[in-house]
Design a protein around this motif. Structure first.
Motif, PDB file in Angstrom:
ATOM      1  N   SER A  84      80.903 -29.944  88.960  1.00 32.92           N
ATOM      2  CA  SER A  84      81.134 -29.262  90.231  1.00 32.92           C
ATOM      3  C   SER A  84      82.316 -29.865  90.960  1.00 32.92           C
ATOM      4  N   CYS A  85      82.377 -31.188  91.006  1.00 36.24           N
ATOM      5  CA  CYS A  85      83.492 -31.856  91.691  1.00 36.24           C
ATOM      6  C   CYS A  85      84.815 -31.517  91.025  1.00 36.24           C
ATOM      7  N   PHE A  86      84.806 -31.430  89.706  1.00 36.56           N
ATOM      8  CA  PHE A  86      86.051 -31.155  88.984  1.00 36.56           C
ATOM      9  C   PHE A  86      86.502 -29.714  89.202  1.00 36.56           C
ATOM     10  N   PHE A  87      85.602 -28.760  88.998  1.00 35.78           N
ATOM     11  CA  PHE A  87      85.998 -27.356  89.063  1.00 35.78           C
ATOM     12  C   PHE A  87      86.187 -26.847  90.493  1.00 35.78           C
ATOM     13  N   ALA A 109      73.967 -24.659 101.769  1.00 41.27           N
ATOM     14  CA  ALA A 109      74.001 -24.601 100.306  1.00 41.27           C
ATOM     15  C   ALA A 109      74.137 -23.161  99.814  1.00 41.27           C
ATOM     16  N   MET A 110      73.421 -22.240 100.462  1.00 43.88           N
ATOM     17  CA  MET A 110      73.493 -20.840 100.045  1.00 43.88           C
ATOM     18  C   MET A 110      74.889 -20.265 100.283  1.00 43.88           C
ATOM     19  N   SER A 111      75.518 -20.668 101.396  1.00 41.59           N
ATOM     20  CA  SER A 111      76.837 -20.121 101.710  1.00 41.59           C
ATOM     21  C   SER A 111      77.895 -20.564 100.717  1.00 41.59           C
ATOM     22  N   PHE A 116      79.429 -22.531  92.705  1.00 38.08           N
ATOM     23  CA  PHE A 116      78.757 -23.325  91.676  1.00 38.08           C
ATOM     24  C   PHE A 116      78.334 -22.497  90.466  1.00 38.08           C
ATOM     25  N   ILE A 117      78.845 -21.265  90.374  1.00 39.32           N
ATOM     26  CA  ILE A 117      78.436 -20.409  89.256  1.00 39.32           C
ATOM     27  C   ILE A 117      78.863 -21.018  87.918  1.00 39.32           C
ATOM     28  N   LEU A 118      80.144 -21.356  87.792  1.00 35.87           N
ATOM     29  CA  LEU A 118      80.628 -21.932  86.537  1.00 35.87           C
ATOM     30  C   LEU A 118      79.987 -23.279  86.241  1.00 35.87           C
ATOM     31  N   PRO A 119      79.961 -24.235  87.204  1.00 36.08           N
ATOM     32  CA  PRO A 119      79.257 -25.493  86.925  1.00 36.08           C
ATOM     33  C   PRO A 119      77.799 -25.280  86.568  1.00 36.08           C
TER      34      PRO A 119
END
Length: 497
Positions: A84-87, A109-111, A116-119
């Motif tokens: 997550s941090c990388f992407f 978090a929801m917003s 975070f879809i790819l991670p």
């Protein structure tokens, strides 16, 4: 052949994720510390292989297999954080980010969930690969004997070895588990301890012996903006008309042309702005956050108010909780103005903090459905919407003895099509201005432009001034120290662009 490749790929992906969270280890491959980098890769690789063998042994028994699944799931979350941090942020993980996660809430978090879809997809792929590897080892490699038993314990024993080395060899007098197969554990452990320290400040109410030198302004209002880049404000020369109303009020303001934030995330910058704590003390003397402007207002004849459209966060809420009146309201930022109208009805000296959502990621979610962005993208539209809210606030306060101090908690860095919370000069450049109501006494009404570099920690003595208090000759952070995301103080000039 594929059955043997997947375990190897699993180990490689784990080590890649590790390097993504600690990019300096990769960078050191090409410098004088290359041997340290190789050693780190080797140590974490050994621990992860031991971890896989340990869980393969657990899988041999139906009663212990669920434990293995839980351990693998937690490890995959560890990797998810790295990914997550990388992407999303193109950076490694650190204590500052751990604090943000711990202080996050469901709405926030929801917003940000779309980011975070790819991670998230990679998380499930990696979890499946880990479980496949563990089951493959269980069936084809490991067995209950002394050799595999010893290998399985390495990932548990090595952290204690590192602990002893850290304490008695390379860092006498210190000591903590600095390495673990769950390599983000240390960051979260540190963040939790910091939160415990934050809770201490509620129990430590200081006594301020500060002299009152003249009558203060009736309504002293500090508006904390969120993630607003001054580079995207027409008030500061941006080509697009994003702050049309504030632009009109420029003649009634003191505008700080080169204002910078003391940190790159809200949970660090806002406490630094609101208290007299020095960035050098932030990591070790959280109790000094009790020396904050809320407590000062309470003791110097001001009724204190905290009104926020941001959900509570433990660090900031610790200071907010000291206000005599506090309210968290739901809705877009415009809902804060009716609350302000209620507060200013009483004839008494008031110190009011308005903490707005501003341009907090995702900025598209900060806009009412009927908001007309007039061709602007979501980020610029969120700035124009904040300007709309400011218009309502200024109109509310126009014929009053009120001063409004506005500053964003931090800026953002543009990288491609992303807006990032990172340590950089670009992401510290923030709007900072003071607006005056019509009935503010002339001795307080100083308008124009301040051209020198000014950190927003200057707001603390500025608020003291507007309360009629004797201000210190030198405020606590004139050196413009910056608290980076690793919770280390550094000189502002050494920040990358």
């Amino acid at each position: 052949m594929l059955k043997k490749i997947i375990p190897i790929l699993t180990i490689i992906i784990y080590l890649i994720a590790f390097l993504l969270s600690f990019p300096y280890i990769y960078d050191n491959f090409f410098g004088a510390d290359k041997l340290d980098s190789i050693r780190n890769i080797f140590e974490y690789g050994i621990m992860f292989c031991s971890f896989l063998v340990f869980n393969a042994l657990l899988f041999k028994n139906k009663y212990t297999a669920p434990i293995a699944v839980i351990l693998c799931f937690l490890l995959s979350i560890n990797v998810l954080i790295s990914m997550s941090c990388f992407f999303i942020y193109h950076s490694g993980f650190n204590v500052g980010m751990a604090i943000s996660i711990l202080e996050s809430n469901i709405n926030e978090a929801m917003s940000m969930s779309y980011m975070f879809i790819l991670p998230g997809v990679l998380f499930f792929i990696f979890l499946a690969m880990v479980l496949y590897t563990v089951i493959y080892l269980k069936k084809n490699v490991v067995s209950f004997n002394l050799k595999f038993g010893a290998i399985a314990l390495i990932w548990l024993i090595l952290p204690f070895a590192f602990f002893l080395k850290h304490r008695y060899v390379s860092n006498k007098g210190g000591g903590k588990m600095i390495k673990s197969v769950y390599y983000h554990y240390s960051d979260f452990n540190t963040a939790l301890k910091i939160q415990e320290d934050i809770n201490m400040i509620k129990k430590n109410v200081p006594v301020f012996n500060i002299k009152k030198v003249q009558p203060g302004i009736e309504n002293v209002i500090f508006i904390i903006g969120e993630s607003e880049r001054k580079q995207n404000m027409s008030l500061y020369g941006y080509a697009k008309k994003t702050t049309p109303y504030t632009d009109q009020e420029a003649g009634n303001m003191m505008i700080y042309d080169h204002a910078v934030s003391p940190a790159g995330i809200t949970n660090l910058s806002v406490p630094l702005i609101l208290s007299s704590i020095d960035p050098d003390e932030f990591r070790y003397r959280y109790d000094k956050l009790s020396y904050n402007i809320i407590n000062m207002a309470n003791q110097t004849g001001y009724n204190s108010f905290w009104i926020s459209t941001q959900a509570s966060a433990k660090g900031i809420t610790a200071i907010a909780s000291m206000s005599k009146n506090k309210k968290w309201v739901n809705g877009y930022d415009e809902v804060i103005t009716p609350e302000l109208r209620k507060v200013i009805q009483t004839k008494e000296n008031k110190f009011i903090v308005l903490h707005i959502m501003g341009s907090h990621p995702n900025p598209c979610n900060r806009l009412p459905e009927n908001w007309n962005s007039q061709g602007l993208d979501c980020y610029d539209s969120s700035i124009k919407y904040t300007d709309h809210v400011m218009k309502d606030i200024f109109n509310t306060l126009k014929n009053t003895n009120s001063v409004v101090i506005y500053a964003s908690d931090h800026g953002l860095k543009i990288q491609g099509d992303k807006l990032l919370h990172v340590d950089s000069k670009e992401s510290t450049q923030v709007p900072f201005f003071v607006w005056f109501g019509d009935k503010v006494p002339s001795e307080y009404r100083i308008t124009g432009h301040e051209s020198k570099l000014t950190q927003t920690t200057y707001i603390y003595p500025l608020i003291m001034k507007y309360m009629g208090l004797e201000t210190p000759q030198h405020y606590k952070n004139e050196e413009n120290k910056y608290l980076n995301l690793n919770m280390r103080s550094m000189e502002y000039d050494k920040l990358p662009e």
